[in-house]
Scaffold this motif. Structure first.
Motif, short mmCIF file in Angstrom:
data_model
loop_
_atom_site.label_atom_id
_atom_site.label_comp_id
_atom_site.label_asym_id
_atom_site.label_seq_id
_atom_site.Cartn_x
_atom_site.Cartn_y
_atom_site.Cartn_z
N GLU A 129 1.50 -3.28 -3.78
CA GLU A 129 1.46 -2.56 -5.06
C GLU A 129 0.11 -2.70 -5.78
O GLU A 129 -0.14 -2.02 -6.76
CB GLU A 129 2.62 -3.00 -5.96
N PHE A 323 -3.05 6.02 -7.74
CA PHE A 323 -2.29 6.03 -6.48
C PHE A 323 -1.19 4.96 -6.52
O PHE A 323 -0.05 5.21 -6.14
CB PHE A 323 -3.23 5.79 -5.30
N ASP A 324 -1.53 3.75 -7.00
CA ASP A 324 -0.53 2.68 -7.10
C ASP A 324 0.65 3.13 -7.95
O ASP A 324 1.80 2.77 -7.71
CB ASP A 324 -1.15 1.41 -7.73
N TYR A 326 1.45 6.61 -8.93
CA TYR A 326 2.13 7.90 -8.65
C TYR A 326 2.24 8.28 -7.18
O TYR A 326 2.86 9.28 -6.85
CB TYR A 326 1.41 9.04 -9.39
N GLY A 327 1.59 7.54 -6.30
CA GLY A 327 1.62 7.92 -4.88
C GLY A 327 0.53 8.93 -4.55
O GLY A 327 -0.24 9.34 -5.42
N ASN A 379 -2.45 4.87 1.76
CA ASN A 379 -1.07 5.26 2.05
C ASN A 379 -0.79 5.13 3.55
O ASN A 379 0.25 4.63 3.96
CB ASN A 379 -0.84 6.71 1.60
N ARG A 465 3.57 12.00 2.11
CA ARG A 465 4.53 11.46 1.15
C ARG A 465 4.30 9.97 0.99
O ARG A 465 3.74 9.32 1.87
CB ARG A 465 5.97 11.76 1.57
N ARG A 466 4.74 9.45 -0.11
CA ARG A 466 4.48 8.04 -0.41
C ARG A 466 5.21 7.11 0.55
O ARG A 466 6.36 7.33 0.88
CB ARG A 466 4.93 7.73 -1.84
N LEU A 468 6.95 3.69 1.20
CA LEU A 468 7.52 2.53 0.52
C LEU A 468 7.52 1.38 1.53
O LEU A 468 8.02 1.53 2.64
CB LEU A 468 8.94 2.85 0.03
#
Length: 478
Positions: A129, A323-324, A326-327, A379, A465-466, A468
């Motif tokens: 994160e 980016f951290d 909102y992706g 990402n 896409r982000r 996780l």
């Protein structure tokens, strides 16, 4: 995490050293014309100062995953810094082309060890994160250093000599080394992976052959038709196919190609490579156009390119933080649209275009790149499990060098083709105005080519896409 690192000091030492390495790369580019006069060499020979650097990186980078497992962080850091300091000192003292060329290879060996080390260390010492912001600072170095190179280099050449590009770099490298020796800890476990000599030979022939072939294609009158170029590229491609097959069949591959099983890593990689081609093509063509087409001095050219590049560097950490939060998608897609638009406008510039317009377009281009590069890269790397970090960074760094060489070569050959075509149809090909117009015509073709790459990037970015981070990954990091 059980262990707390002095992340700020570690990051600072890596960034200072990386900055100086990147800075001397482009500062020397702007001195090319000057070096051609001083050493009495042709443009094709002078080009080797860049090509040789890229070639060394292209050969060294694929082995970086292996080196990161074989040596401690501190050993690799020391090795890279000794090589960079020695190279910078030899370059500062260089009295002929051969001596400067040798110095560039030493510098490239240092950079080839430092860059993968920097990425890998950040992935280990920062939790997912907070990685975007840390990678943003790397973005600042990767973009801002090459940007200040032409301006500072132009100033030094105007008032002193090109040697001072290296004299200026030396104290900073020594400071970075001392800070690193004090705070940098061994962050990776040293395993003793089996060294497969055949893999090393195939990767050297493969990546080296392709970088060499494309670099040669950008030079000389024969260009792509030259036997050396065709042979190098064919040998490179065959070796790469054999290298790939060998890595897939090995239990402990030198470069673990399982990274390609992670879709977001692949998309991130492709977007970073598109950016690299756009940057390398623009970085080499724009200064040529401004000097030959628009008739500006080296220093003026450096100043024109400074605001965009500076802004790109300053925005990178900010983009990392966004980016951290909102992706990647909301940064990457608009970034690519901006880049495509700017390149389209660039394909219409002429010697009559105002300096303000060129500065504005360059700012737009560099801001767009800032929005794409780090989010796509971070990402992609975030999707990999920790044991694949060294391999993921090695693949990304290697292919960036290959793309850099390909982008430069393709840009130079499109430019040369455009210039020749224009002058062939000209009634007074030796007139300065006609030479400037020919340069403009060639440059416009290059910008149309880079615009087409950006358009392909827009399509790819729609699928991003982000990532996780999985529980398993979090567990293995704790």
């Amino acid at each position: 995490m059980n262990k707390t690192y002095n992340t700020g000091a570690i990051l600072a030492s890596l960034l200072i050293c990386g900055f100086v390495g990147m800075f001397s790369e482009t500062a020397l580019n702007i001195a090319m014309t000057n070096l051609m006069e001083v050493f009495q060499i042709s443009a094709a020979t002078a080009q080797w100062l860049t090509t040789g650097f890229l070639l060394t990186l292209g050969i060294l980078m694929p082995t970086s995953g292996l080196l990161l497992q074989m040596f401690t962080t501190r050993q690799l850091f020391t090795g890279s810094l000794i090589s960079m300091i020695a190279g910078t000192l030899v370059a500062a003292l260089a009295i002929n082309f051969e001596m400067l060329m040798f110095a560039r290879v030493l510098q490239a060996i240092g950079m080839g060890l430092l860059l993968p080390l920097m990425f890998n260390t950040i992935l280990v010492i920062y939790p997912p994160e907070k990685r975007g912001a840390a990678m943003g600072f790397v973005g600042l170095v990767i973009m801002f250093a090459p940007a200040t190179g032409p301006t500072v280099g132009g100033l030094l050449i105007q008032y002193l000599t090109w040697h001072y590009i290296f004299w200026l770099s030396l104290p900073f490298l020594i400071i970075g080394w001392l800070v690193g020796m004090k705070y940098l800890e061994n962050v990776t476990e040293v395993t003793k992976p089996r060294v497969d000599l055949l893999s090393i030979v195939l990767s050297t022939l493969g990546f080296g052959g392709i970088v060499f072939g494309f670099s040669k294609a950008g030079e000389g009158s024969e260009g792509w038709g030259s036997t050396v170029v065709v042979a190098s590229i064919i040998v490179g491609l065959v070796a790469l196919v054999l290298f790939t097959l060998r890595q897939i069949s090995m239990r402990e591959p030198m470069l673990n190609l399982k990274v390609f099983k992670h879709p977001m890593y692949v998309i991130g990689l492709l977007l970073v490579l598109s950016c690299m081609m756009i940057i390398m093509s623009s970085m080499i063509i724009l200064p040529m156009f401004l000097q030959t087409g628009a008739g500006l001095s080296v220093f003026a050219t450096g100043l024109i390119l400074l605001p965009g590049s500076a802004l790109n560097g300053i925005l990178s950490p900010r983009v990392g933080r966004l980016f951290d939060r909102y992706g990647p998608k909301w940064l990457v897609v608009p970034g690519l649209v901006v880049v495509t638009l700017m390149l389209w406008f660039f394909s219409h510039v002429s010697p009559a275009s105002s300096v303000a317009l060129i500065v504005a377009l360059h700012i737009g281009l560099m801001v767009g790149i800032a929005m794409i590069w780090m989010p796509a890269q971070t990402n992609g790397l975030n999707q990999l499990p920790p044991e694949l970090y060294p391999h993921g960074t090695a693949v990304m760094n290697t292919l960036q060098q290959v793309m850099g060489a390909i982008g430069t070569a393709v840009a130079i050959s499109i430019l040369s083709g455009g210039i020749e075509k224009y002058l062939h149809g000209s009634s007074a090909p030796s007139q300065p105005t006609e030479i400037a117009n020919a340069m403009t015509s060639g440059s416009q073709s290059v910008f149309l080519f880079t615009m087409s790459i950006a358009l392909v990037g827009v399509v790819m970015a729609l699928f991003i896409r982000r990532v996780l981070v999985s529980r398993e990954t979090m567990k293995s990091m704790h």
